[in-house]
Design a protein around this motif. Structure first.
Motif, short mmCIF file in Angstrom:
data_model
loop_
_atom_site.label_atom_id
_atom_site.label_comp_id
_atom_site.label_asym_id
_atom_site.label_seq_id
_atom_site.Cartn_x
_atom_site.Cartn_y
_atom_site.Cartn_z
N ASP A 153 45.19 65.62 56.70
CA ASP A 153 45.28 66.64 57.75
C ASP A 153 43.89 67.21 58.01
N GLU A 154 43.07 66.48 58.77
CA GLU A 154 41.66 66.86 58.95
C GLU A 154 41.49 68.16 59.72
N ASP A 155 42.51 68.59 60.45
CA ASP A 155 42.41 69.85 61.20
C ASP A 155 43.13 70.98 60.46
N TYR A 156 43.28 70.80 59.13
CA TYR A 156 44.10 71.70 58.32
C TYR A 156 43.69 73.16 58.44
N TYR A 157 42.40 73.44 58.39
CA TYR A 157 41.93 74.82 58.36
C TYR A 157 41.89 75.48 59.75
N ASN A 158 42.27 74.75 60.78
CA ASN A 158 42.22 75.28 62.14
C ASN A 158 43.59 75.51 62.78
N THR A 182 51.79 56.94 63.64
CA THR A 182 50.92 58.01 64.09
C THR A 182 51.18 59.31 63.36
N GLY A 183 52.30 59.47 62.71
CA GLY A 183 52.59 60.66 61.92
C GLY A 183 52.94 61.84 62.77
N GLY A 184 52.40 63.00 62.42
CA GLY A 184 52.73 64.22 63.13
C GLY A 184 52.94 65.38 62.20
N SER A 185 52.95 65.13 60.89
CA SER A 185 53.18 66.18 59.91
C SER A 185 51.87 66.66 59.31
N THR A 186 51.68 67.97 59.34
CA THR A 186 50.52 68.57 58.70
C THR A 186 50.79 68.69 57.20
N LEU A 187 49.78 69.08 56.42
CA LEU A 187 49.99 69.32 55.00
C LEU A 187 51.04 70.40 54.79
N THR A 188 51.05 71.39 55.67
CA THR A 188 52.03 72.47 55.57
C THR A 188 53.44 71.93 55.78
N GLN A 189 53.60 71.07 56.78
CA GLN A 189 54.91 70.48 57.03
C GLN A 189 55.34 69.57 55.87
N GLN A 190 54.40 68.84 55.33
CA GLN A 190 54.74 67.98 54.19
C GLN A 190 55.20 68.82 53.00
N LEU A 214 55.46 77.13 60.36
CA LEU A 214 54.81 78.26 61.04
C LEU A 214 54.91 79.53 60.21
N ARG A 215 56.05 79.72 59.59
CA ARG A 215 56.28 80.93 58.80
C ARG A 215 55.42 80.93 57.52
N ILE A 216 55.35 79.78 56.88
CA ILE A 216 54.54 79.68 55.67
C ILE A 216 53.06 79.90 55.99
N ASP A 217 52.60 79.30 57.09
CA ASP A 217 51.20 79.47 57.46
C ASP A 217 50.88 80.93 57.78
N LYS A 218 51.86 81.67 58.24
CA LYS A 218 51.65 83.08 58.59
C LYS A 218 51.54 83.94 57.34
N TYR A 219 52.32 83.63 56.32
CA TYR A 219 52.41 84.51 55.15
C TYR A 219 51.56 84.07 53.96
N PHE A 220 51.05 82.82 53.98
CA PHE A 220 50.28 82.34 52.84
C PHE A 220 48.91 81.85 53.30
N SER A 221 47.95 81.99 52.41
CA SER A 221 46.59 81.53 52.74
C SER A 221 46.55 80.01 52.69
N LYS A 222 45.51 79.45 53.31
CA LYS A 222 45.34 78.00 53.31
C LYS A 222 45.14 77.49 51.88
N ASP A 223 44.46 78.26 51.06
CA ASP A 223 44.22 77.83 49.69
C ASP A 223 45.52 77.82 48.89
N GLN A 224 46.40 78.81 49.14
CA GLN A 224 47.69 78.84 48.46
C GLN A 224 48.55 77.63 48.85
N ILE A 225 48.55 77.33 50.12
CA ILE A 225 49.36 76.21 50.61
C ILE A 225 48.85 74.89 50.03
#
Length: 908
Positions: A153-158, A182-190, A214-225
């Motif tokens: 997920d090369e665009d993970y932090y954005n 082609t996929g479609g799942s981010t690290l968060t979705q995985q 979307l909910r996890i990305d809102k409540y947790f930091s990228k490092d936590q995820i």
């Protein structure tokens, strides 16, 4: 459900942007085309009218293009609206998880489900072939984090948890079937898929995945995820051949180092594994390194290149890491430690039941029919694997109905009692799968189930002698012919329900051939008299049961199959056509659980409760996804059930299970049951009830590899003794379960009348063969289901022939004959001798006991062939007990579906 709003606004803005770009592009192309045409036409000497026509044409073309663009935009908006509506519909009933719930789930690495006894007593964690070790973000190599992000997920932090264009690409790929990689799942979705959802691939699950990401990305930091992802992602096998998850486990299992100390090449190798762990893992199932690691190494190089392209490493670092010989750094093979489960039968049962529940839920979630999927073996297996994965990796909680203390008590009793079950055989046999001779040990196996009458809950059970020696669950998994334990369910119950008989109706027990089928009582005997219904059931005589079943099928047209189906007992039309079924002859038979649940119908005023062992299943997020709901199916009236209880009490107080009355440590006045033995003592049953519980016990051999081992001739006494020992243990553990002081109220429809003991009718005068005969004698109390006794007639009983009635009336008039004299039959079913009559009602108790100890054993038939435990292509006869006050029985047959052997009446 407000979290998706920003994402949808983002998606709308991108669609608008693409529409504006498309419009500008088409406009630009239109202007260019117009200029080109003007230039070309301008070089020719056209008239002004022609130039005017060209201008009009270009204007028209431009408008058509704009109209087409507008149409596309409107269509896109419509599709988007439908998509939003569909998404909203899917999400409208979806519970939004709390922060604590999500935190608990994404950080939980112990994903195995947990199994519980009743009363919140833990049984075990589900065995998983996946091992993992948790580690903190600060203890993970920076190179490994960068490698995972650059690769997965090369665009993970954005992004905000999902990437709209990737989703659109994935949807198009799914719809068209093109570009499926082609996929479609981010690290968060995985992470959401691994920790919060099942592996089903429905649109609904995808919509839930988006919402949760979307909910996890809102409540947790990228490092936590990222930390949670790296702790739960799978990485193939380790050097012990075990499936592994989590980067710390992978680092130790592959390279013998921690995740913090991984080199760049090692980090890249591990980062490449999640895409396809089974292909890229370097180890086989036995822990040895694969000979060909081409794909694994190419994947490692791809990861390194993406890190370089992403700016995470320099070109020199990229080139150097590619040259590292990782094969030499892999750990040497080792052996994994093994663990055993103390409660093997219980563990396997709960896993099987829970898996079945989840399979049905998954099928229904996909909008499919359970019955149709069950017919498609390949499709069903896929659901089986998905459900199994959920149990092993998703952290469910399964609460059962089984009382641990009670279970332990029954196990202890069985271990002590097993020394008396019968002989153990040790022999060799050829195993077709192993292609060699194997040594097998055949023990008499027990199977027992204890049910709560009021709910159908399984309170305890016995699956076998020793799980470590034999993993077959003889209480739930094996089907065996029921012998005479089928009589109350299939014959006497329906007959009373339809007012065909009362508790004292006279049933014929005379020599009779049904075509080539000549049933008899135990020991190839015939009572040679009319036997009262209660006595026939008490001593499990065979001929009265066959005569009554024949009468139900051919004279009353009572369809007994409707009652059996309602009690969960399915038999084929062919089986119902065989008279030997009256004695328990079946092709496959019933499980102990099925037999117990059917018999418990009498304890529930005629209502059948499907037995269950799982009370509820709780998902990892704390929601209860399954809760058992008791459903009653009306089979018999309350009056029929009451009468059957009263009749079956005689089995315990004086009949084939009389030894219970002195072996039980409690008052037996409210205990009733039925014995059952199949041909050659192949199987032995006792199913008994108190007002609180019903318990069925079965004894028999598995007869692996086609062996034929039978129980001893006193198997019935052994089994009723075993039943008594189990019942005493339950009484000692929790006497309240038995509800011994609870009595069944007599329903208003149950009528009590006095009838003649020898006819089951009113007394009176009969015109017989030109003579008026006064029929009188001793009178007894009889129970009727909402009707009264019939008047005496020349044919007062069920199953008697003209010769039988002549024998009766002659005897009644004082003519000496052999009425009531027990007849003995030869192998062809012909009478060979007779013994002294036992119908004299003045017979003393000492004489009765003497006869019992002399070996009057009840024998109950089934329709299974002795050589085939499943009863296929078998032929049989049945048998049952002997004298008026004590008896036994066997049968010979030619045309029925099985030969059934006796059960031994209990000897006080």
């Amino acid at each position: 459900m407000n979290e998706p709003q920003n994402w949808w606004q983002n998606l709308l803005e991108q669609i608008k942007l693409y529409s504006r770009r498309l419009g500008a592009f088409l406009k630009k192309q239109g202007i260019a085309l117009s200029a080109f045409l003007r230039k070309k036409f301008g070089q020719i000497n056209f008239s002004r009218d022609w130039r005017f026509n060209v201008d009009v044409g270009l204007q028209t073309l431009r408008r058509l293009v704009l109209y087409f663009m507008s149409f596309l935009f409107i269509l896109g908006a419509l599709v988007l609206g439908l998509g939003l509506g569909y998404f909203s519909g899917l999400m409208s009933h979806e519970k939004v998880p709390s922060y604590n719930s999500m935190k608990r789930q994404i950080e939980n690495i112990n994903q195995s489900s947990e199994l519980y006894f009743a009363k919140d007593v833990k049984l075990a964690s589900v065995k998983s072939d996946l091992i993992r070790t948790q580690t903190k973000s600060g203890q993970i190599s920076a190179n490994l984090k960068k490698a995972i992000v650059a690769t997965e997920d090369e665009d993970y932090y954005n992004h905000a948890g999902v990437v709209p264009k990737s989703l659109v690409r994935a949807v198009l790929a799914d719809v068209t079937g093109l570009g499926t990689q082609t996929g479609g799942s981010t690290l968060t979705q995985q992470l959401v898929k691994m920790q919060l959802l099942s592996s089903e691939t429905t649109w609904r699950r995808k919509a839930v995945e988006i919402m949760l990401a979307l909910r996890i990305d809102k409540y947790f930091s990228k490092d936590q995820i990222l930390e949670s992802y790296l702790n739960v992602a799978t990485f193939g096998r380790n050097n012990a051949g075990q499936n592994i998850a989590g980067v710390e486990t992978a680092a130790q299992g592959l390279f013998g180092t921690s995740a913090a100390k991984l080199s760049l090449a090692q980090a890249a190798f591990i980062a490449g594994l999640p895409q396809s762990p089974s292909i890229y893992t370097p180890y086989r199932q036995d822990g040895t390194v694969k000979k060909d690691l081409t794909y694994s190494m190419k994947r490692k190089d791809v990861v390194l290149f993406r890190m370089y392209r992403h700016g995470d490493i320099t070109k020199k670092a990229y080139e150097d890491a590619k040259k590292v010989d990782l094969r030499s750094q892999f750990q040497k093979p080792t052996t994994a430690s093994t663990s055993t489960t103390k409660y093997g039968y219980m563990y396997n049962l709960l896993m099987s039941e829970a898996r079945e529940i989840l399979i049905k839920q998954l099928i229904k979630q996909n909008g499919r029919s359970v019955s149709k999927v069950e017919k498609d073996t390949q499709l069903y297996n896929r659901y089986w694997e998905s459900a199994d994965e959920l149990l092993k990796q998703k952290g469910y909680r399964i609460d059962s109905t089984v009382n641990k203390d009670l279970y332990d008590q029954l196990e202890s009793v069985t271990k002590t009692a097993s020394v008396n079950f019968g002989q153990t055989y040790t022999e060799t046999a050829y195993d077709d799968n192993l292609k060699k001779e194997v040594t097998i040990t055949e023990k008499v196996q027990p199977g027992s189930v204890v049910l709560d009458n009021s709910t159908g809950a399984v309170l305890a059970f016995v699956g076998g002698q020793d799980f470590n020696e034999n993993q077959i669950n003889h209480a739930f998994s094996t089907k065996r012919s029921p012998g005479s334990s089928i009589k109350p369910l299939m014959i006497y119950g329906p007959a009373i329900e339809n007012q065909v008989i009362n508790s004292q109706t006279a049933l014929a027990d005379f020599p009779r051939a049904f075509g080539n089928y000549k049933p008899s009582d135990y020991g190839s005997t015939i009572q040679n008299r009319f036997v009262p219904t209660t006595e026939a059931l008490e001593w499990s005589y065979n001929l009265p049961a066959v005569n009554l079943y024949y009468h139900l099928r051919n004279n009353t047209r009572v369809d007994v199959s409707t009652y059996m189906k309602k009690m969960g007992l399915d038999l084929t039309t062919d089986e119902y056509s065989q008279l030997g079924l009256a004695l328990g002859g079946t092709k496959e038979g019933f499980t102990v659980e099925q037999n117990a649940a059917a018999f418990a119908t009498f304890a529930n005023q005629g209502s059948y409760l499907k037995p269950y062992v799982i009370n509820k299943i709780t998902a990892p997020n704390g929601s209860v996804i399954y809760q058992h709901k008791t459903k009653k199916t009306k089979v018999f009236s309350a009056s029929t059930s009451y009468i059957m209880q009263e009749m079956l009490k005689k089995v315990v107080s004086a009949g084939t299970a009389a030894n219970l009355s002195w072996q039980l440590n409690f008052n037996t006045s409210n205990v009733y049951g039925k014995t059952g033995t199949t041909n050659d003592y192949r199987d032995n049953w006792f199913v008994g009830s108190t007002p609180g519980i019903t318990m069925a016990t079965w004894l028999g051999y598995d007869n692996f590899y086609g062996n034929v081992h039978n129980l001893s001739s006193n198997a019935s006494t052994i089994n009723t003794t075993y039943w008594a020992q189990l019942a005493n243990a339950i009484y000692q553990q929790d006497a309240s379960l038995l509800k011994l002081n609870q009595t069944t109220s007599k329903p208003d429809n149950v009528q009590t009348h006095t009838v003649l003991a020898n006819t089951g009718t009113n007394s009176g005068t009969v015109s017989y063969q030109g003579q008026s005969i006064a029929v009188t004698g001793n009178r007894v109390s009889a129970l009727f289901n909402n009707h009264g006794p019939s008047n005496i007639s020349a044919q007062f009983g069920i199953g008697g022939t003209a010769a039988d009635y002549k024998l009766f009336f002659d005897y009644l008039q004082g003519i000496k004959n052999n009425y009531g004299v027990i007849l003995h039959l030869d192998a062809n079913g012909d009478v060979i001798e007779s013994s002294t009559s036992t119908t004299d009602e003045t017979e003393t108790e000492d004489e009765e006991n003497e006869e019992e100890t002399a070996g009057n054993e009840e024998n109950e038939d089934e329709t299974t062939d002795p050589e085939n435990e499943n009863g296929a292509n078998s032929s049989s006869t049945s048998s049952s007990s002997s004298t008026a006050n004590s008896s036994s029985n066997t049968s010979s047959s030619a045309n029925s579906s099985s030969t059934v052997t006796p059960e031994t009446p209990a000897t006080p």
